[in-house]
Scaffold this active site. Structure first.
Site, short mmCIF file in Angstrom:
data_model
loop_
_atom_site.label_atom_id
_atom_site.label_comp_id
_atom_site.label_asym_id
_atom_site.label_seq_id
_atom_site.Cartn_x
_atom_site.Cartn_y
_atom_site.Cartn_z
N ASP A 1 -6.03 5.74 1.87
CA ASP A 1 -6.18 4.39 1.35
C ASP A 1 -7.64 3.93 1.52
O ASP A 1 -8.24 4.17 2.58
CB ASP A 1 -5.25 3.50 2.19
CG ASP A 1 -5.00 2.15 1.58
OD1 ASP A 1 -5.97 1.47 1.21
OD2 ASP A 1 -3.82 1.76 1.49
N THR B 1 -5.82 0.61 -3.95
CA THR B 1 -4.59 -0.03 -4.41
C THR B 1 -4.88 -1.35 -5.12
O THR B 1 -3.97 -1.98 -5.65
CB THR B 1 -3.62 -0.31 -3.23
OG1 THR B 1 -4.28 -1.17 -2.31
CG2 THR B 1 -3.20 0.97 -2.55
N GLN C 1 12.89 -5.95 -6.10
CA GLN C 1 12.05 -6.65 -7.09
C GLN C 1 11.98 -5.99 -8.47
O GLN C 1 12.02 -6.67 -9.49
CB GLN C 1 10.63 -6.83 -6.53
CG GLN C 1 9.71 -7.57 -7.50
CD GLN C 1 8.53 -8.22 -6.84
OE1 GLN C 1 8.68 -8.97 -5.90
NE2 GLN C 1 7.35 -7.93 -7.31
N ASP D 1 -7.24 -10.53 -2.99
CA ASP D 1 -7.61 -10.29 -4.39
C ASP D 1 -6.81 -11.13 -5.38
O ASP D 1 -6.98 -11.00 -6.59
CB ASP D 1 -7.38 -8.80 -4.72
CG ASP D 1 -5.94 -8.35 -4.44
OD1 ASP D 1 -5.23 -9.01 -3.66
OD2 ASP D 1 -5.52 -7.32 -5.01
N GLN D 2 -5.92 -11.98 -4.88
CA GLN D 2 -4.91 -12.59 -5.76
C GLN D 2 -5.49 -13.58 -6.77
O GLN D 2 -5.01 -13.66 -7.90
CB GLN D 2 -3.81 -13.21 -4.89
CG GLN D 2 -3.06 -12.12 -4.10
CD GLN D 2 -2.44 -12.60 -2.82
OE1 GLN D 2 -2.30 -13.80 -2.59
NE2 GLN D 2 -2.06 -11.67 -1.95
N HIS E 1 2.44 -14.57 -6.33
CA HIS E 1 1.15 -14.74 -5.64
C HIS E 1 0.08 -13.86 -6.29
O HIS E 1 -1.07 -13.93 -5.92
CB HIS E 1 1.31 -14.42 -4.16
CG HIS E 1 1.60 -12.98 -3.85
ND1 HIS E 1 2.52 -12.22 -4.55
CD2 HIS E 1 1.08 -12.13 -2.93
CE1 HIS E 1 2.55 -11.00 -4.06
NE2 HIS E 1 1.68 -10.91 -3.07
N ASN F 1 0.50 -5.16 -6.93
CA ASN F 1 1.73 -4.43 -7.29
C ASN F 1 2.65 -5.32 -8.12
O ASN F 1 3.22 -4.89 -9.12
CB ASN F 1 2.47 -3.96 -6.04
CG ASN F 1 1.70 -2.89 -5.31
OD1 ASN F 1 1.54 -1.79 -5.80
ND2 ASN F 1 1.17 -3.23 -4.13
N SER F 2 2.79 -6.56 -7.68
CA SER F 2 3.67 -7.49 -8.42
C SER F 2 3.15 -7.68 -9.84
O SER F 2 3.93 -7.70 -10.79
CB SER F 2 3.76 -8.83 -7.69
OG SER F 2 4.44 -8.68 -6.47
N HIS G 1 0.84 -1.21 0.00
CA HIS G 1 0.00 0.00 0.00
C HIS G 1 0.87 1.25 0.00
O HIS G 1 0.52 2.26 -0.61
CB HIS G 1 -0.94 -0.01 1.21
CG HIS G 1 -1.97 -1.09 1.12
ND1 HIS G 1 -3.30 -0.84 0.97
CD2 HIS G 1 -1.85 -2.44 1.11
CE1 HIS G 1 -3.96 -1.98 0.89
NE2 HIS G 1 -3.10 -2.98 0.99
N GLU H 1 3.85 -4.61 -11.86
CA GLU H 1 5.29 -4.49 -12.15
C GLU H 1 5.68 -5.44 -13.28
O GLU H 1 6.36 -5.03 -14.24
CB GLU H 1 6.09 -4.79 -10.87
CG GLU H 1 5.95 -3.69 -9.83
CD GLU H 1 6.31 -4.11 -8.41
OE1 GLU H 1 6.86 -5.23 -8.22
OE2 GLU H 1 6.05 -3.34 -7.47
N1 UDP Z 1 8.77 -6.54 -3.17
C1 UDP Z 1 10.11 -6.22 -3.13
N2 UDP Z 1 10.99 -7.22 -2.86
C2 UDP Z 1 10.62 -8.51 -2.65
C3 UDP Z 1 9.24 -8.82 -2.71
C4 UDP Z 1 8.34 -7.80 -2.98
O1 UDP Z 1 10.51 -5.08 -3.31
O2 UDP Z 1 11.49 -9.35 -2.41
C5 UDP Z 1 7.81 -5.45 -3.43
C6 UDP Z 1 7.16 -5.60 -4.80
O3 UDP Z 1 7.95 -4.97 -5.79
C7 UDP Z 1 5.80 -4.96 -4.59
C8 UDP Z 1 5.52 -5.14 -3.10
O4 UDP Z 1 6.75 -5.49 -2.49
O5 UDP Z 1 5.85 -3.59 -4.91
C9 UDP Z 1 4.52 -6.25 -2.80
O6 UDP Z 1 3.25 -5.84 -3.15
P1 UDP Z 1 2.20 -6.86 -3.75
O7 UDP Z 1 0.94 -6.10 -4.00
O8 UDP Z 1 2.75 -7.58 -4.92
O9 UDP Z 1 2.02 -7.96 -2.63
P2 UDP Z 1 1.69 -7.87 -1.03
O10 UDP Z 1 3.00 -7.75 -0.36
O11 UDP Z 1 0.80 -6.68 -0.82
O12 UDP Z 1 1.02 -9.17 -0.78
#
Ligand code: UDP
Length: 458
Positions: free
Chosen positions: A115, A137, A337, A376-377, A352, A356-357, A22, A360
């Site tokens: 948020d 988000t 990442q 939401d995955q 997962h 954000n992933s 977030h 990206e």
């Molecule tokens: N991330 C990172 N390094 C890692 C794993 C994740 O920088 O080793 C970052 C990734 O780039 C993303 C965020 O952590 O921006 C994870 O957000 P996401 O919505 O994918 O998953 P959440 O952590 O909310 O389940």
């Protein structure tokens, strides 16, 4: 309050839910506002602020509010309900104090960008007479599902074999809705958190989504009939997209310490497109059996792998796994990442499907294998496979586990299978569209311009 001759057009206070997934998008959006002459102050919880690794985000001020757990954050709470209740009660009070403090310091806050997980923040904004802007988000699709639940237009529990038909969305099987919806009753506090995002959204002055118009056109059009909706994403650092913000190469706040040098040196030695990057974000806690299956799936596959296993999850790895697989695998507790996904050695992302992933990988053109955990995955994974065509989902067995052979077959499909070319082509298409959305005159670029122009006028 009037402050003549101030050096900026308006001052926004930005309030993410205290979690990595977030903070990243809301921080990036703040940078876009600052580039347009707005002052942005990012409010983190006291605990996050004490524990985060912060790089250069000098264009943005940071400050704190309290979630009622200053010493340990979410992990220190008795249970999710206790955390969320305190977050609301203590959060409301300390947020109001923070705004009053900034006003008193001669930096009056014009708008609160909060948020969607924190609808109580809108009440604070309204009481203090400033604009309230909700920032979601998660995808518009996911939020539309929660909205329908909130309004009683989608009754729960869903029957396991029903098909859900909602405006602007493809037909969804029950198990393709967010886990808090299809497994109704399993996580009541999170269910309330997600569904109550819509408790007061009608009163928000703007409704912003970290997505882009081209990605979710139909559902964005549908939602725009309800509220003043604008899509402003994807919120990756500018250097990965439009490159308009100089030096914006990283989010800038890490809740875990990234092993950047180790990862990048290791990737540099690998052939182009040969590595599977495996990461399940900042929160997922798979069952030990699932972790073992992933481990063996990676071990028996032909591919090099870089796997992020957070320190709290490491004990779930099979004995000696790290040593036994050292020839083709690297396991780290946190990675940079974005840098990893952008590296030419990466050929596939086992994820997962945190949004954000997904954004990206989509923005960097990396094909995905979805192994959703919760929230939401599963819905995101459905879109990755069936709507955007940029990956495939790994099927679970009756116990809810993705077995090693299944994971291995999915990776093989992405690297060498029938779908390889189609997935790669779609990945390139979305990469281009994501860049265009933030580029000059792109859909998100124009929306951010419009938001700032209105902010300054009001
Ligand atoms: N991330 C990172 N390094 C890692 C794993 C994740 O920088 O080793 C970052 C990734 O780039 C993303 C965020 O952590 O921006 C994870 O957000 P996401 O919505 O994918 O998953 P959440 O952590 O909310 O389940």
């Amino acid at each position: 309050m009037e402050t003549p001759n101030r050096a900026y057009k308006a001052h926004v206070l930005v309030l993410p839910y205290p979690a990595q997934g977030h903070i990243n998008p809301m921080l990036q959006f703040s940078k876009r506002l600052v580039a347009r002459g707005v002052k942005a102050t990012l409010a983190n919880s006291v605990y996050i602020s004490k524990s985060m690794h912060k790089d250069q985000i000098s264009t943005i001020d940071t400050d704190t509010f309290s979630d009622g757990h200053d010493d340990g954050g979410y992990d220190n709470a008795e249970n999710p309900e206790a955390y969320l209740t305190k977050l609301r009660d203590v959060g409301s009070r300390t947020l109001a104090s923070l705004i009053e403090k900034l006003n008193g310091l001669g930096r009056p806050v014009d708008a609160l960008i909060y948020d969607g997980f924190l609808p109580w923040a809108l009440d604070v904004a309204k009481e203090l007479g400033i604009l309230g802007v909700v920032f979601f988000t998660q995808t518009c699709a996911v939020n539309s599902i929660y909205y329908h639940v909130h309004e009683g237009l989608l009754s729960l529990p869903l029957s396991p074999d029903s098909t859900i038909l909602l405006p602007g969305l493809p037909p969804l099987e029950s198990c393709e809705t967010p886990s808090f919806v299809y497994a109704y009753g399993l996580h009541p506090s999170f269910y309330d958190l997600l569904v109550n995002q819509f408790s007061n959204v009608d009163k928000a002055d703007w409704v912003l989504f970290n997505t882009f118009y081209e990605l979710e056109k139909e559902v964005v059009d549908w939602m725009s009939k309800l509220w003043r909706v604008r899509t402003i994403g994807p919120t990756l650092p500018s250097m990965y997209l439009d490159q308009k913000l100089k030096d914006d190469i990283d989010y800038g706040i890490n809740l875990f310490k990234p092993h950047s040098t180790v990862c990048m040196n290791w990737l540099n030695a690998k052939p182009s497109g040969s590595v599977v990057y495996v990461s399940f974000g900042s929160m997922a806690q798979f069952e030990p059996e699932q972790m073992e299956e992933i481990a063996w799936g990676l071990n028996q596959s032909n591919y090099n792998f870089l796997w992020v296993v957070r320190a709290t999850e490491e004990a779930k790895l099979p004995n000696n796994f790290i040593n036994d697989t050292a020839e083709k695998g690297l396991v780290v507790t946190w990675s940079p990442q974005l840098e990893v996904l952008a590296h030419e050695s990466i050929g596939c992302f086992v994820t997962h499907c945190g949004f954000n992933s997904v954004l990206e990988a989509l923005s960097l053109g990396v094909p995905m294998v979805g192994v959703p955990y919760w929230s939401d995955q599963a819905t995101n994974a459905k879109f990755v496979e069936d709507v955007w065509g940029i990956g495939i989902r790994a099927k679970m067995d009756d116990k809810g586990i993705v077995r090693r052979e299944v994971l291995e077959a999915c990776m093989k499909e992405v690297f060498e299978g029938k779908k390889k070319n189609e997935v790669k082509m779609n990945a390139m298409k979305w990469k281009k569209l994501a860049k265009e959305a933030l580029g000059d005159g792109g859909s998100s670029d124009k929306n951010i311009d419009e938001f700032v122009a209105e902010l300054v006028r009001s």
